[in-house]
Every structure is written in C-alpha cells, then in structure tokens.
Scaffold this motif. Structure first.
Motif, PDB file in Angstrom:
ATOM      1  N   PHE A 158       0.827  -1.204   0.000  1.00 16.04           N
ATOM      2  CA  PHE A 158       0.000   0.000   0.000  1.00 16.04           C
ATOM      3  C   PHE A 158       0.861   1.254   0.000  1.00 16.04           C
ATOM      4  CE2 PHE A 158      -2.095   3.280   2.648  1.00 16.04           C
ATOM      5  CZ  PHE A 158      -3.147   3.594   1.817  1.00 16.04           C
ATOM      6  N   CYS A 159       1.935   1.246   0.773  1.00 12.61           N
ATOM      7  CA  CYS A 159       2.820   2.410   0.840  1.00 12.61           C
ATOM      8  C   CYS A 159       3.513   2.649  -0.496  1.00 12.61           C
ATOM      9  CB  CYS A 159       3.852   2.212   1.948  1.00 12.61           C
ATOM     10  SG  CYS A 159       3.166   1.997   3.602  1.00 12.61           S
ATOM     11  N   ILE A 160       3.950   1.587  -1.157  1.00 21.86           N
ATOM     12  CA  ILE A 160       4.624   1.732  -2.452  1.00 21.86           C
ATOM     13  C   ILE A 160       3.685   2.376  -3.472  1.00 21.86           C
ATOM     14  CG2 ILE A 160       5.555   0.438  -4.414  1.00 21.86           C
ATOM     15  CD1 ILE A 160       6.776  -1.512  -2.437  1.00 21.86           C
ATOM     16  N   LEU A 161       2.434   1.949  -3.494  1.00 21.84           N
ATOM     17  CA  LEU A 161       1.482   2.525  -4.447  1.00 21.84           C
ATOM     18  C   LEU A 161       1.268   4.013  -4.196  1.00 21.84           C
ATOM     19  CD1 LEU A 161      -1.208  -0.311  -4.667  1.00 21.84           C
ATOM     20  CD2 LEU A 161       0.584   0.248  -6.312  1.00 21.84           C
ATOM     21  N   LEU A 162       1.190   4.425  -2.945  1.00 24.54           N
ATOM     22  CA  LEU A 162       1.025   5.845  -2.646  1.00 24.54           C
ATOM     23  C   LEU A 162       2.249   6.653  -3.062  1.00 24.54           C
ATOM     24  CD1 LEU A 162      -0.736   6.017   0.846  1.00 24.54           C
ATOM     25  CD2 LEU A 162      -1.702   6.484  -1.387  1.00 24.54           C
ATOM     26  N   PHE A 163       3.421   6.167  -2.721  1.00 23.86           N
ATOM     27  CA  PHE A 163       4.647   6.889  -3.078  1.00 23.86           C
ATOM     28  C   PHE A 163       4.818   6.958  -4.596  1.00 23.86           C
ATOM     29  CE2 PHE A 163       6.208   6.095   1.314  1.00 23.86           C
ATOM     30  CZ  PHE A 163       6.622   7.391   1.604  1.00 23.86           C
ATOM     31  N   ARG A 164       4.510   5.871  -5.276  1.00 23.50           N
ATOM     32  CA  ARG A 164       4.687   5.865  -6.722  1.00 23.50           C
ATOM     33  C   ARG A 164       3.722   6.833  -7.396  1.00 23.50           C
ATOM     34  NH1 ARG A 164       5.069   0.509 -10.630  1.00 23.50           N
ATOM     35  NH2 ARG A 164       5.825   1.639 -12.461  1.00 23.50           N
ATOM     36  N   ALA A 165       2.496   6.902  -6.908  1.00 30.00           N
ATOM     37  CA  ALA A 165       1.534   7.850  -7.479  1.00 30.00           C
ATOM     38  C   ALA A 165       1.992   9.287  -7.266  1.00 30.00           C
ATOM     39  CB  ALA A 165       0.160   7.630  -6.851  1.00 30.00           C
ATOM     40  N   PHE A 166       2.598   9.569  -6.120  1.00 30.40           N
ATOM     41  CA  PHE A 166       3.065  10.928  -5.856  1.00 30.40           C
ATOM     42  C   PHE A 166       4.303  11.257  -6.686  1.00 30.40           C
ATOM     43  CE2 PHE A 166       5.262  14.303  -3.615  1.00 30.40           C
ATOM     44  CZ  PHE A 166       4.226  15.151  -3.267  1.00 30.40           C
ATOM     45  N   LEU A 167       5.179  10.291  -6.920  1.00 29.64           N
ATOM     46  CA  LEU A 167       6.408  10.544  -7.671  1.00 29.64           C
ATOM     47  C   LEU A 167       6.129  10.930  -9.123  1.00 29.64           C
ATOM     48  CD1 LEU A 167       8.752   7.777  -6.250  1.00 29.64           C
ATOM     49  CD2 LEU A 167       9.244  10.225  -6.305  1.00 29.64           C
ATOM     50  N   ILE A 168       4.954  10.578  -9.627  1.00 31.46           N
ATOM     51  CA  ILE A 168       4.597  10.983 -10.987  1.00 31.46           C
ATOM     52  C   ILE A 168       4.572  12.504 -11.103  1.00 31.46           C
ATOM     53  CG2 ILE A 168       2.766  10.880 -12.728  1.00 31.46           C
ATOM     54  CD1 ILE A 168       2.000   8.162 -11.664  1.00 31.46           C
ATOM     55  N   THR A 169       4.208  13.187 -10.022  1.00 30.30           N
ATOM     56  CA  THR A 169       4.101  14.650 -10.049  1.00 30.30           C
ATOM     57  C   THR A 169       5.440  15.346  -9.863  1.00 30.30           C
ATOM     58  OG1 THR A 169       3.696  14.803  -7.656  1.00 30.30           O
ATOM     59  CG2 THR A 169       1.787  14.420  -9.074  1.00 30.30           C
ATOM     60  N   VAL A 170       6.500  14.604  -9.533  1.00 33.25           N
ATOM     61  CA  VAL A 170       7.826  15.209  -9.337  1.00 33.25           C
ATOM     62  C   VAL A 170       8.549  15.238 -10.679  1.00 33.25           C
ATOM     63  CG1 VAL A 170      10.030  15.020  -8.138  1.00 33.25           C
ATOM     64  CG2 VAL A 170       7.908  14.377  -6.963  1.00 33.25           C
ATOM     65  N   PRO A 171       8.947  16.405 -11.178  1.00 36.34           N
ATOM     66  CA  PRO A 171       9.586  16.479 -12.498  1.00 36.34           C
ATOM     67  C   PRO A 171      10.903  15.709 -12.541  1.00 36.34           C
ATOM     68  CG  PRO A 171       8.921  18.663 -11.719  1.00 36.34           C
ATOM     69  CD  PRO A 171       8.774  17.735 -10.565  1.00 36.34           C
TER      70      PRO A 171
END
Length: 282
Positions: A158-171
């Motif tokens: 669950f934590c990996i999915l949240l972090f990965r979704a947020f990393l999409i917004t980091v240029p």
C-alpha cells in the motif's frame, strides 16, 4: 429567473449538507458518546448498555482501575504499541519510498513482475501458519522484531502505491540537474527527492500508524504472551466468559482511541492531499 434558480440550488446544496452532517453525526458521534458515557458509569449502569446520562460519575476511579489492572499491563501495552508502530512505520516509509523511486524512475523489463508482486500484496490475504513457521525457523517468533517485520511486509505494498503515485508529479528535470551536479543515487534520493515527498510521507505515517496501532490479529498470533501485549489485546482484561466489566472495558477503549483520533484531527488535510496528489499528473 436566474436569481431564483441560483437561490433554489443554494438551498438544495444546504439541505444536502445538513442531511450529510446529520448522517455523519449519527454514524460517528452517537457511538463515540455511548463509549464516553459508558466509560464513566458504575459497573451496574454500564452493564445495561444504554445511551443514558450516568447517575454516578466514576471518571477517576475507572481510569485508575483500568491503569492498574493486572500489574499495570496497559502501560506495558502502550509501550509495546509505540515501539511496534514507530519502528514498523519508519521501516515502511524508507523501504516503500526507495522501491517506488526505483520503479518510477528506472523502468526495466522486471517492472511488470514487480508490479504484479506489489499488487498481490494487497490482494492475497496473509497466511498465518506459514508465517509463523517462517518466523519460528529464523528465531523471530514471539519477538518484537518478528512482529515489526510482519507489519512491514503486510503494509509495504500500500505504501509503495502511494509513493509511486506521488512521484509521478515530481519532475524528472530535478533528477537530471542533481546528477549533473555530481549527486549519486543515494544522495539524489535523500537530498533531492525525499524532502519533496513530505505530503505523502505524512499520509503514509498517519494511515499506517493508525492501522498498526489498531491491529488486533497480528499481535495475537505472532507475539503471544502477557508481557508482549499491545493496547488492543488489553481489551481481554475486562471481558470474559463469566464476568463483563463494561465500564472498565469502555474506559480502556476510550484511552486506546485517543492517540489515533488526535492524529486524524491534526493531519486530516495532509492525508487527503497525499491520497489525491497522484490523481492528476503535472
């Protein structure tokens, strides 16, 4: 005409909001009020399980009796729960953030397999007996370290999915600029990327802390023993086959509820922001 329509729409929204608040009040506030009132009643009144005002207030007496039950087991349980929660959440944040960074920034032919394994961690239910067999084989059964690893393993997907979704917004340009400045992989992650993950880190910390803190099954199976009890297992103290001390049981529930309730009250906005941060790219 337009003003009348807008006024009707405004009243409609107000009515929907009022109904929603009333439903939320019934669903959440009424049970909470029942727990609070039952926790300050006498044993006889609490056993009636009625939402009524207590005729005799026993706040301090019930609190001290719960605290001192079974040689102050609640204090030991709070200590165990804090150690378990802090350790498991810290390990989960670091592991999940590193894994999500690699999966998001370094695509390879193994990514589909890894993604399937991450999703399987959310879909496949945990197996208790094989997990106990593995922990016993490596000497970690009935130990705090073994339970910490179990909590990390069960929650890291669950934590990996949240972090990965947020990393999409980091240029990605930030990565390239840091690499051009001579930053290595670890320095890039810990100095550049990790500080930008603060919203989702708060979300993961709060959600996982409440989940692990409120966990009843895993400590019961993987960390048996009275001195190893966590706060949820102390509920057994006041509920047995022959005697139900409902006033002490609800006082114990009230004390257990306070830490996660405070966390949600203080970090509710950050939780929503972290959950929805990866919904729209850019």
């Amino acid at each position: 005409m337009t003003r009348a329509v807008s006024t009707a729409a405004r009243w409609r929204r107000f009515g929907l909001s009022a109904v929603s608040m009333a439903v939320l009040g019934v669903v959440f506030l009424v049970p909470f009020a029942f727990v609070v009132l039952a926790a300050v009643k006498t044993r006889q009144e609490a056993s009636l399980l009625q939402l009524t005002w207590p005729t005799e207030w026993r706040i301090a007496q019930n609190f001290l009796e719960v605290l001192s039950a079974r040689d102050y087991l609640l204090i030991i349980a709070f200590t165990n729960s804090v150690i378990l929660t802090v350790s498991a959440v810290a390990i989960s944040v670091i592991l999940a953030a590193l894994a999500a960074f690699v999966l998001q920034r370094r695509p390879s032919r193994w990514n589909p397999l890894i993604n399937m394994l991450v999703l399987s961690g959310l879909i496949i239910p945990p197996a208790v007996v094989p997990t106990i067999w593995v922990l016993d084989g490596i000497g970690l059964f009935r130990t705090m370290l073994g339970l910490i690893l179990v909590e990390v393993a069960f929650g890291v997907s669950f934590c990996i999915l949240l972090f990965r979704a947020f990393l999409i917004t980091v240029p990605r340009e930030l990565d390239e600029a840091a690499v051009l400045d001579g930053a290595g992989p670890l320095r890039l992650f810990f100095r550049v990327i990790l500080p930008l993950l603060r919203p989702v880190i708060i979300t993961v910390v709060v959600v996982q802390s409440v989940t692990i803190y409120n966990d009843f099954v895993n400590p019961l199976y993987f960390l048996p023993g009275e001195q190893n009890a966590t706060v949820q297992l102390t509920l057994f103290n006041f509920n047995s086959q022959y005697s139900n001390q409902y006033n002490l049981l609800f006082m114990d529930i009230l004390l257990i509820m306070i830490p996660p309730l405070v966390m949600f009250l203080f970090f509710s906005r950050q939780i929503v922001a972290g959950m929805t941060s990866g919904a729209v790219k850019g």
